[in-house]
Design a protein around this motif. Structure first.
Motif, PDB file in Angstrom:
ATOM      1  N   UNK A 265      60.008 -90.342  24.463  1.00  0.00           N
ATOM      2  CA  UNK A 265      60.758 -91.075  23.445  1.00  0.00           C
ATOM      3  C   UNK A 265      60.346 -90.994  21.970  1.00  0.00           C
ATOM      4  N   UNK A 266      59.127 -90.543  21.978  1.00  0.00           N
ATOM      5  CA  UNK A 266      58.447 -90.452  20.637  1.00  0.00           C
ATOM      6  C   UNK A 266      59.122 -89.084  20.010  1.00  0.00           C
ATOM      7  N   UNK A 267      59.124 -88.047  21.006  1.00  0.00           N
ATOM      8  CA  UNK A 267      59.783 -86.881  20.577  1.00  0.00           C
ATOM      9  C   UNK A 267      61.267 -87.026  20.193  1.00  0.00           C
ATOM     10  N   UNK A 268      61.964 -87.716  21.133  1.00  0.00           N
ATOM     11  CA  UNK A 268      63.281 -87.683  20.848  1.00  0.00           C
ATOM     12  C   UNK A 268      63.576 -88.449  19.385  1.00  0.00           C
ATOM     13  N   UNK A 269      62.852 -89.972  19.356  1.00  0.00           N
ATOM     14  CA  UNK A 269      63.393 -90.424  18.394  1.00  0.00           C
ATOM     15  C   UNK A 269      62.749 -89.901  16.817  1.00  0.00           C
ATOM     16  N   UNK A 270      61.469 -89.513  17.072  1.00  0.00           N
ATOM     17  CA  UNK A 270      60.865 -88.763  15.718  1.00  0.00           C
ATOM     18  C   UNK A 270      61.717 -87.707  15.337  1.00  0.00           C
ATOM     19  N   UNK A 271      62.195 -86.820  16.360  1.00  0.00           N
ATOM     20  CA  UNK A 271      63.041 -85.352  16.006  1.00  0.00           C
ATOM     21  C   UNK A 271      64.249 -85.954  15.164  1.00  0.00           C
ATOM     22  N   UNK A 272      65.209 -86.655  15.695  1.00  0.00           N
ATOM     23  CA  UNK A 272      66.186 -86.959  15.399  1.00  0.00           C
ATOM     24  C   UNK A 272      66.243 -87.761  14.013  1.00  0.00           C
ATOM     25  N   UNK A 273      65.083 -88.701  13.697  1.00  0.00           N
ATOM     26  CA  UNK A 273      65.204 -89.328  12.442  1.00  0.00           C
ATOM     27  C   UNK A 273      64.760 -88.235  11.611  1.00  0.00           C
ATOM     28  N   UNK A 274      63.617 -87.625  11.654  1.00  0.00           N
ATOM     29  CA  UNK A 274      63.195 -86.705  10.990  1.00  0.00           C
ATOM     30  C   UNK A 274      64.265 -85.702  10.370  1.00  0.00           C
TER      31      UNK A 274
ATOM     32  N   UNK B 252      67.646 -85.751  10.399  1.00  0.00           N
ATOM     33  CA  UNK B 252      68.532 -86.486   9.491  1.00  0.00           C
ATOM     34  C   UNK B 252      67.920 -86.873   8.078  1.00  0.00           C
ATOM     35  N   UNK B 253      66.536 -86.968   7.917  1.00  0.00           N
ATOM     36  CA  UNK B 253      65.887 -87.201   6.894  1.00  0.00           C
ATOM     37  C   UNK B 253      65.770 -86.139   5.925  1.00  0.00           C
ATOM     38  N   UNK B 254      65.735 -84.904   6.716  1.00  0.00           N
ATOM     39  CA  UNK B 254      65.779 -83.703   5.941  1.00  0.00           C
ATOM     40  C   UNK B 254      67.116 -83.066   5.717  1.00  0.00           C
ATOM     41  N   UNK B 255      68.059 -83.937   6.171  1.00  0.00           N
ATOM     42  CA  UNK B 255      69.583 -83.461   5.831  1.00  0.00           C
ATOM     43  C   UNK B 255      69.709 -82.297   6.976  1.00  0.00           C
ATOM     44  N   UNK B 256      69.206 -81.974   7.833  1.00  0.00           N
ATOM     45  CA  UNK B 256      69.366 -80.901   8.909  1.00  0.00           C
ATOM     46  C   UNK B 256      70.147 -81.314  10.028  1.00  0.00           C
ATOM     47  N   UNK B 257      70.668 -80.467  10.736  1.00  0.00           N
ATOM     48  CA  UNK B 257      71.444 -80.812  11.854  1.00  0.00           C
ATOM     49  C   UNK B 257      70.600 -80.711  12.905  1.00  0.00           C
ATOM     50  N   UNK B 258      70.323 -81.683  13.917  1.00  0.00           N
ATOM     51  CA  UNK B 258      69.362 -81.552  14.777  1.00  0.00           C
ATOM     52  C   UNK B 258      69.915 -80.609  16.003  1.00  0.00           C
ATOM     53  N   UNK B 259      69.020 -79.712  16.352  1.00  0.00           N
ATOM     54  CA  UNK B 259      69.240 -78.873  17.488  1.00  0.00           C
ATOM     55  C   UNK B 259      69.249 -79.387  19.030  1.00  0.00           C
ATOM     56  N   UNK B 260      70.454 -79.300  19.654  1.00  0.00           N
ATOM     57  CA  UNK B 260      70.595 -80.147  20.869  1.00  0.00           C
ATOM     58  C   UNK B 260      69.327 -79.551  21.852  1.00  0.00           C
ATOM     59  N   UNK B 261      69.016 -78.492  22.023  1.00  0.00           N
ATOM     60  CA  UNK B 261      67.984 -78.181  22.880  1.00  0.00           C
ATOM     61  C   UNK B 261      66.458 -78.993  22.467  1.00  0.00           C
TER      62      UNK B 261
END
Lengths: 310, 436
Positions: B167-176, B178-187
């Motif tokens: 859960x730390x991975x998913x949450x940190x990745x998605x928010x980070x 978004x913070x960078x203004x980048x599109x998260x990669x689904x994989x």
């Protein structure tokens, strides 16, 4: 304010705010340190050697001797007694078994008292590995029994059933331990490494005989009452916060002596010996008497048996 | 911290992450007077808990109400309940995927943040229950001796920590991202979301097996314990999230909570009844069979031999759960969510008792040798319990605040590249650009 640009003004506000935040953080850290202060009195008793000590089964001879000497010194420092802590290993070809004659036990509790002194139990709680149940003739219903009876014994219409660790051959307490701090030795005795136990008490929940005890506080024993003949896996004074249990007095029985509870019994109700020795009294009892195994349906294969005279 | 464009991409990511953490810290310590009051109160309560724990470690666990007869108490009761909360927080999105409810996808993030805070609370409650917390390293495979796969507690350590990392991975990745203004990669997140959903079921199942596998404790030795745990997790998870979503919507108006709340209410309407059904099924078996198998249930519901410390607890739980179920069934035209919120609070507290004190303590009363020794938690235990809850809420508040800041665009990387085609948490809904 006329000589500051809006930008500088803004920066000043941020700095002030940051300073307030930093100050609050500092106060918080101070409060946390203050809250945790009692820990220092706990940790000062724990040496680095003790903290890093390996599991009993991983200690080589030299290490083990160092540990035993350290524990003797700690006992001297904390309890004021000169004790000898040995490490007694199982004898090959020996499987211990214990039987108790329900027909003659009078419920005097001398076994429990002998255990209390032999195993250096906490004096304040009067702890013992043996508890004696008073049951009514005609029933083995423990919910109608009493373990804290306070009258002369034996009472008419009652019989008495001492219960201690059954040293199960398939011990559930060993299965549940998350850190392997408890295990079954080669002679069938289930032991605890008091310096490895983390005190989660899952074993207490798993034991169906209420055989395990937890050291809720540091045991209290006057120096002159301490049994100085001790062993690592059995009757040395246990640390606070760990689980302990009956070991069939392995510091005695592995050297050919009898358990303290048996020696103290005035009625001869207790029979102890090597199950692999066909001429032993324990074998004679198991082969010739009517034997009852407490909670046999749980399938734990205890080494403790109750029997009746003809 | 100054990173030129000539730096390698790797370096840029690291310092970008540092800026993210720094901005998160700023965001977590900035807010209205109410926010400060809330955080100050939680911090104070957490500190009281920390102090109580320190003195418990120093003086021994004799300061608790536990005994060799009732060897687990309030800590393990809360641990058990919160494992359910952690599981429910993620399991509740299963219907979203089953029925392609796309609005629900954003709730995944809110749920996973709750899962993180909850698992950390669980681990703290386990530590609070240890007689020797200084020996926690014995639990670490490698330096320690891990009794895996036989000990269910060893399994629990694995599944809880694994769940935390997922859960730390998913949450940190998605928010980070978004913070960078980048599109998260689904994989980099979708597989983890799905693993996390399945893993959520495992944490509560393993926790149930911890108890149900003990042959000497008839009250726990029941095959429906794991199903009961899952059912009530499906009540508490949605209940907590429904209230959280409304708070978030009030503070961050761009997040629309109405759709997900409707879905979660539909889930709760079913699961709260399922949970009650399982409670009744268990009670029937215990009472109709009779004999000593029902001694613990007798003690729990009616008291035995003049001992009845748990009776008020369990009847309170039943009244709360039944009332919550009735409200959910009756008050369907509830546009302000007033009744829904009442039902959520009632159900949450009801399950906290039923799957906490009401489940753990009767396992020990009567004892394995049929003695009745009661258990009353001491002030130390209450302080530590409140402290852990306060710390968990503190963590959750910070996570939600940072996430909200990032999703509204109020908190964005100063050095972010010009974003094109921004995606939300799971890439489903377009969120508005930062307003200022």
């Amino acid at each position: 304010m006329s000589d500051t640009t809006p930008e500088e003004h803004g920066r000043g506000a941020v700095t002030r705010r940051t300073a307030v935040k930093a100050g609050t953080a500092l106060l918080g850290a101070g409060a946390f340190a203050r809250a945790m202060a009692p820990l220092t009195s706990f940790t000062k008793d724990i040496t680095i050697d003790e903290f890093l000590q390996k599991h009993y089964l991983e200690l080589d001879d030299a290490h083990l001797q160092k540990v035993l000497r350290r524990l003797e010194k700690e006992t001297k420092d904390e309890y004021g007694a000169d004790v000898q802590i040995s490490d007694v290993r199982p004898t090959p070809g020996v499987q211990f078994g214990y039987a108790l004659n329900l027909s003659v036990c009078t419920g005097c509790r001398r076994c429990a008292d002998a255990c209390h002194h032999e195993n250096n139990h906490d004096r304040r709680t009067n702890n013992s590995y043996i508890r004696v149940f008073e049951l009514s003739n005609g029933s083995l219903d423990f919910s109608e029994g009493s373990v804290d009876y306070d009258h002369t014994v034996p009472q008419p219409g009652k019989f008495y059933m001492p219960v201690q660790c059954h040293q199960c051959d398939e011990p559930p307490c060993v299965d549940v331990c998350p850190v392997q701090a408890t295990w079954k030795e080669a002679d069938g005795i289930v032991v605890v490494d008091y310096n490895w136990c983390i005190g989660c008490r899952y074993c207490e929940a798993a034991c169906p005989y209420h055989a395990r005890r937890f050291n809720w506080t540091k045991p209290e024993i006057p120096a002159e009452e301490i049994n100085t003949e001790q062993s690592y896996l059995s009757n040395r004074i246990r640390p606070q916060g760990v689980v302990e249990k009956c070991t069939f007095c392995l510091h005695r029985t592995r050297k050919g002596r009898l358990p303290a509870c048996l020696e103290a019994c005035p009625t001869g109700a207790r029979v102890f010996g090597n199950l692999l020795d066909p001429n032993s009294e324990i074998r004679r009892v198991l082969e010739t008497k009517r034997v009852y195994v407490l909670k046999e349906e749980l399938g734990l294969k205890p080494r403790f048996f109750y029997f009746f005279d003809e | 911290m100054s990173v030129g464009t000539t730096d390698s991409g790797r370096r840029r990511v690291h310092s970008g992450f540092f800026r993210f953490m720094w901005d998160s810290l700023g965001r977590a310590t900035d807010g209205s007077i109410y926010f400060y009051a809330w955080m100050f109160a939680l911090s104070a309560l957490a500190l009281v808990g920390a102090g109580a724990w320190a003195s418990q470690v120093a003086n021994g666990m004799g300061v608790t109400g536990m005994s060799d007869h009732v060897s687990w108490g309030l800590y393990i009761a809360n641990f058990t309940f919160i494992v359910g909360l952690a599981a429910g927080a993620v399991m509740m999105v299963i219907p979203a995927y089953l029925y392609h409810d796309e609005e629900m996808h954003d709730v995944v993030l809110i749920g996973e943040m709750l899962a993180i805070a909850s698992v950390i609370m669980c681990l703290l409650f386990v530590v609070a229950d240890l007689g020797r917390p200084d020996r926690f390293w014995h639990l670490i495979p490698g330096p320690g001796r891990f009794n895996w796969p036989i000990s269910m507690l060893a399994w629990d350590v694995i599944v809880l920590n694994g769940y935390l990392i997922l859960n730390l991975q998913v949450v940190t990745y998605l928010i980070y991202k978004r913070y960078r203004g980048e599109r998260p990669r689904r994989r980099w997140y979708l597989p983890f979301v799905f693993i996390s959903i399945v893993w959520a079921i495992s944490i509560h199942t393993v926790t149930a097996f911890l108890y149900s596998g003990l042959g000497g404790r008839p009250f726990w030795n029941t095959a429906i314990l794991a199903p009961r745990f899952i059912a009530s997790a499906f009540v508490t998870g949605p209940a907590f999230i429904i209230i959280t979503l409304q708070i978030i919507e009030r503070l961050v108006p761009v997040w629309k909570a109405h759709g997900p709340i409707e879905t979660l209410t539909k889930i709760m309407r079913v699961t709260i009844l399922l949970n009650l059904f399982l409670v009744v099924a268990e009670a029937f078996t215990q009472f109709y069979t009779g004999g000593h198998h029902d001694d613990a249930a007798q003690y729990l519901y009616f008291g035995t031999h003049g001992h009845s410390a748990l009776v008020p607890w369990i009847w309170t739980a039943l009244v709360l759960n039944v009332s919550a179920a009735a409200i959910l069934l009756i008050a369907r035209k509830d546009s302000t969510y007033k009744w829904l919120n009442i039902a959520c609070v009632l159900a949450f507290v009801g399950v906290w008792i039923e799957k906490g004190m009401g489940l753990i303590i009767p396992g020990f009363i009567p004892s394995t040798m049929h003695e009745i020794i009661e258990y009353i938690p001491t002030a130390t235990e209450w302080k530590i319990t409140v402290g852990v809850w306060a710390f968990g809420l503190l963590l959750y508040t910070v996570m939600v605040k940072v996430a909200a800041g990032v999703f509204t665009g109020e908190m964005a990387d100063r050095r972010r590249r010009v974003a094109t085609g921004e995606a939300t948490a799971t890439g489903q809904v377009e969120a508005p650009e930062p307003s200022v």
